[in-house]
Design a protein around this motif. Structure first.
Motif, PDB file in Angstrom:
ATOM      1  N   MET A  14       0.886  -1.203   0.091  1.00 47.43           N
ATOM      2  CA  MET A  14       0.370   0.321   0.052  1.00 47.43           C
ATOM      3  C   MET A  14       0.728   1.052  -0.362  1.00 47.43           C
ATOM      4  N   THR A  15       2.139   1.355   0.399  1.00 48.43           N
ATOM      5  CA  THR A  15       2.967   1.984   1.019  1.00 48.43           C
ATOM      6  C   THR A  15       3.436   2.863  -0.787  1.00 48.43           C
ATOM      7  N   LEU A  16       3.752   1.428  -1.295  1.00 56.03           N
ATOM      8  CA  LEU A  16       4.493   1.365  -2.801  1.00 56.03           C
ATOM      9  C   LEU A  16       3.578   2.472  -3.548  1.00 56.03           C
ATOM     10  N   ALA A  17       3.065   2.264  -3.435  1.00 53.39           N
ATOM     11  CA  ALA A  17       0.861   2.697  -4.497  1.00 53.39           C
ATOM     12  C   ALA A  17       0.866   3.748  -4.389  1.00 53.39           C
ATOM     13  N   ALA A  18       0.882   4.537  -3.221  1.00 55.38           N
ATOM     14  CA  ALA A  18       0.132   5.446  -2.318  1.00 55.38           C
ATOM     15  C   ALA A  18       0.850   6.870  -3.258  1.00 55.38           C
ATOM     16  N   PRO A  19       2.553   6.324  -3.325  1.00 58.85           N
ATOM     17  CA  PRO A  19       3.450   7.699  -4.412  1.00 58.85           C
ATOM     18  C   PRO A  19       2.781   7.332  -5.380  1.00 58.85           C
ATOM     19  N   ALA A  20       2.145   6.987  -6.418  1.00 63.60           N
ATOM     20  CA  ALA A  20       1.642   6.539  -7.840  1.00 63.60           C
ATOM     21  C   ALA A  20       0.709   7.534  -7.825  1.00 63.60           C
ATOM     22  N   VAL A  21       0.005   6.970  -6.975  1.00 68.35           N
ATOM     23  CA  VAL A  21      -1.675   7.158  -6.557  1.00 68.35           C
ATOM     24  C   VAL A  21      -1.454   9.345  -6.370  1.00 68.35           C
ATOM     25  N   ALA A  22      -0.724   9.209  -5.914  1.00 68.96           N
ATOM     26  CA  ALA A  22      -0.443  11.423  -5.239  1.00 68.96           C
ATOM     27  C   ALA A  22      -0.006  11.762  -6.591  1.00 68.96           C
ATOM     28  N   HIS A  23       1.033  10.596  -7.080  1.00 68.88           N
ATOM     29  CA  HIS A  23       2.002  11.657  -8.615  1.00 68.88           C
ATOM     30  C   HIS A  23       0.743  11.666  -9.486  1.00 68.88           C
ATOM     31  N   ALA A  24       0.467  11.036  -9.577  1.00 69.30           N
ATOM     32  CA  ALA A  24      -1.072  11.240 -11.276  1.00 69.30           C
ATOM     33  C   ALA A  24      -1.951  12.369 -10.366  1.00 69.30           C
ATOM     34  N   ASP A  25      -2.271  12.096  -9.643  1.00 65.83           N
ATOM     35  CA  ASP A  25      -3.311  13.436  -9.090  1.00 65.83           C
ATOM     36  C   ASP A  25      -2.610  14.801  -9.101  1.00 65.83           C
ATOM     37  N   ALA A  26      -1.690  14.842  -8.518  1.00 64.39           N
ATOM     38  CA  ALA A  26      -0.691  16.056  -8.764  1.00 64.39           C
ATOM     39  C   ALA A  26      -0.675  16.754  -9.603  1.00 64.39           C
ATOM     40  N   SER A  27      -0.779  15.352 -11.170  1.00 64.34           N
ATOM     41  CA  SER A  27       0.174  16.395 -12.236  1.00 64.34           C
ATOM     42  C   SER A  27      -1.504  17.525 -13.029  1.00 64.34           C
ATOM     43  N   GLU A  28      -2.264  17.174 -12.501  1.00 61.65           N
ATOM     44  CA  GLU A  28      -3.550  17.522 -13.713  1.00 61.65           C
ATOM     45  C   GLU A  28      -3.332  18.547 -13.175  1.00 61.65           C
ATOM     46  N   ALA A  35      -2.224  25.387 -19.358  1.00 58.36           N
ATOM     47  CA  ALA A  35      -3.179  25.298 -19.742  1.00 58.36           C
ATOM     48  C   ALA A  35      -3.276  26.831 -19.774  1.00 58.36           C
ATOM     49  N   TYR A  36      -3.986  27.086 -18.569  1.00 57.43           N
ATOM     50  CA  TYR A  36      -3.740  28.440 -18.360  1.00 57.43           C
ATOM     51  C   TYR A  36      -3.072  28.930 -18.948  1.00 57.43           C
ATOM     52  N   ASP A  37      -1.843  29.037 -18.536  1.00 56.12           N
ATOM     53  CA  ASP A  37      -1.078  30.389 -19.060  1.00 56.12           C
ATOM     54  C   ASP A  37      -0.635  30.352 -20.143  1.00 56.12           C
ATOM     55  N   VAL A 120       3.690  19.504  -7.529  1.00 63.86           N
ATOM     56  CA  VAL A 120       3.032  19.803  -6.748  1.00 63.86           C
ATOM     57  C   VAL A 120       2.500  19.556  -5.439  1.00 63.86           C
ATOM     58  N   ILE A 121       2.831  20.658  -4.322  1.00 70.86           N
ATOM     59  CA  ILE A 121       2.158  20.583  -3.242  1.00 70.86           C
ATOM     60  C   ILE A 121       0.514  20.467  -2.765  1.00 70.86           C
ATOM     61  N   ALA A 122       0.076  19.484  -1.864  1.00 69.78           N
ATOM     62  CA  ALA A 122      -0.811  19.123  -1.613  1.00 69.78           C
ATOM     63  C   ALA A 122      -1.413  19.596  -0.088  1.00 69.78           C
ATOM     64  N   ARG A 123      -2.087  20.338   0.358  1.00 68.11           N
ATOM     65  CA  ARG A 123      -2.923  21.259   1.286  1.00 68.11           C
ATOM     66  C   ARG A 123      -4.421  21.366   1.113  1.00 68.11           C
ATOM     67  N   GLY A 124      -4.191  19.775   2.286  1.00 72.27           N
ATOM     68  CA  GLY A 124      -5.640  19.515   2.530  1.00 72.27           C
ATOM     69  C   GLY A 124      -5.987  18.659   1.119  1.00 72.27           C
ATOM     70  N   PRO A 125      -7.052  19.751   0.753  1.00 72.73           N
ATOM     71  CA  PRO A 125      -7.997  19.176  -0.420  1.00 72.73           C
ATOM     72  C   PRO A 125      -7.460  20.364  -1.943  1.00 72.73           C
ATOM     73  N   GLY A 147     -15.060  18.232 -10.631  1.00 68.97           N
ATOM     74  CA  GLY A 147     -13.997  16.655 -10.867  1.00 68.97           C
ATOM     75  C   GLY A 147     -13.249  17.754 -12.565  1.00 68.97           C
ATOM     76  N   THR A 148     -12.847  19.221 -12.000  1.00 65.92           N
ATOM     77  CA  THR A 148     -12.322  19.424 -12.470  1.00 65.92           C
ATOM     78  C   THR A 148     -11.421  20.219 -11.379  1.00 65.92           C
ATOM     79  N   TRP A 149     -10.083  21.057 -11.842  1.00 63.63           N
ATOM     80  CA  TRP A 149      -8.666  21.498 -11.000  1.00 63.63           C
ATOM     81  C   TRP A 149      -8.988  22.822 -11.049  1.00 63.63           C
ATOM     82  N   LYS A 150      -9.872  23.753 -10.433  1.00 65.19           N
ATOM     83  CA  LYS A 150      -9.317  24.920 -10.830  1.00 65.19           C
ATOM     84  C   LYS A 150      -8.745  26.055  -9.023  1.00 65.19           C
TER      85      LYS A 150
END
Length: 192
Positions: A14-28, A35-37, A120-125, A147-150
């Motif tokens: 679970m520990t090894l899998a967690a960074p992959a999930v966080a990385h995928a979440d952080a890239s969006e 795209a905004y820039d 990307v830095i996570a700060r709670g949600p 469902g979209t990062w704003k």
């Protein structure tokens, strides 16, 4: 002993899998800011006047900023008791205000790159994305909306744009509610 060994293996997997999930979440969020820039640079390259730039920035603000959340945070306690019509008017006024602010701050493009930090830095949600423009640093605080990062805030030189807006408009909102906010923003945003 075997149960403890089995539990440890599950924990390790679970520990090894967690960074992959966080990385995928952080890239969006970083990709959204990239795209905004690109959209901001596109408007600057068009070499338009302030009013035309503001018109071009308005749909960009709608696409990349969580204006209902921003309006609620700027309005503070007045938001809870405001009518749906007043809330909609405040969202519209703050959207236009953000577009005019962008038009005033991003006039023309001189080739300076907008560099998005992929970390990307996570700060709670929320997620915070750092962008370097020449020697300037901007931090975009983002939150998921439908469902979209704003974007919900932009921090420049250690100062939160959201906090500035709230402080600048607090007296207006206290004295006249959201209708006074809308009127004040219309005065501030008169583009010549």
């Amino acid at each position: 002993m075997t149960t403890l060994k089995h539990a440890f293996r599950i924990f390790a997997l679970m520990t090894l899998a967690a960074p992959a999930v966080a990385h995928a979440d952080a890239s969006e969020p970083a990709a959204r800011i990239g795209a905004y820039d690109d959209a901001v640079i596109g408007v600057m390259k068009a070499k338009l006047g302030t009013a035309a730039r503001a018109d071009r920035f308005e749909p960009i603000v709608k696409a990349y900023y969580d204006m209902p959340t921003i309006a609620g945070l700027v309005a503070g306690p007045a938001w809870a008791s405001a009518s749906a019509t007043d809330k909609a008017s405040a969202i519209t006024a703050l959207t236009r205000h953000s577009a005019v602010s962008l038009a005033r701050n991003f006039k023309d493009y001189d080739g300076t790159p907008f560099t998005v930090d992929p970390k990307v830095i996570a700060r709670g949600p929320d997620r915070v994305v750092k962008v370097t423009i020449g020697t300037d640093l901007l931090y975009y605080r983002m939150r998921q909306s439908a469902g979209t990062w704003k974007i919900v805030d932009v921090i420049s030189s250690g100062v939160s744009n959201l906090a500035l807006q709230r402080a600048d408009l607090a007296t207006t909102i206290q004295s006249g509610g959201l209708p006074a906010l809308v009127k004040k923003l219309a005065q501030l945003d008169a583009v010549k």
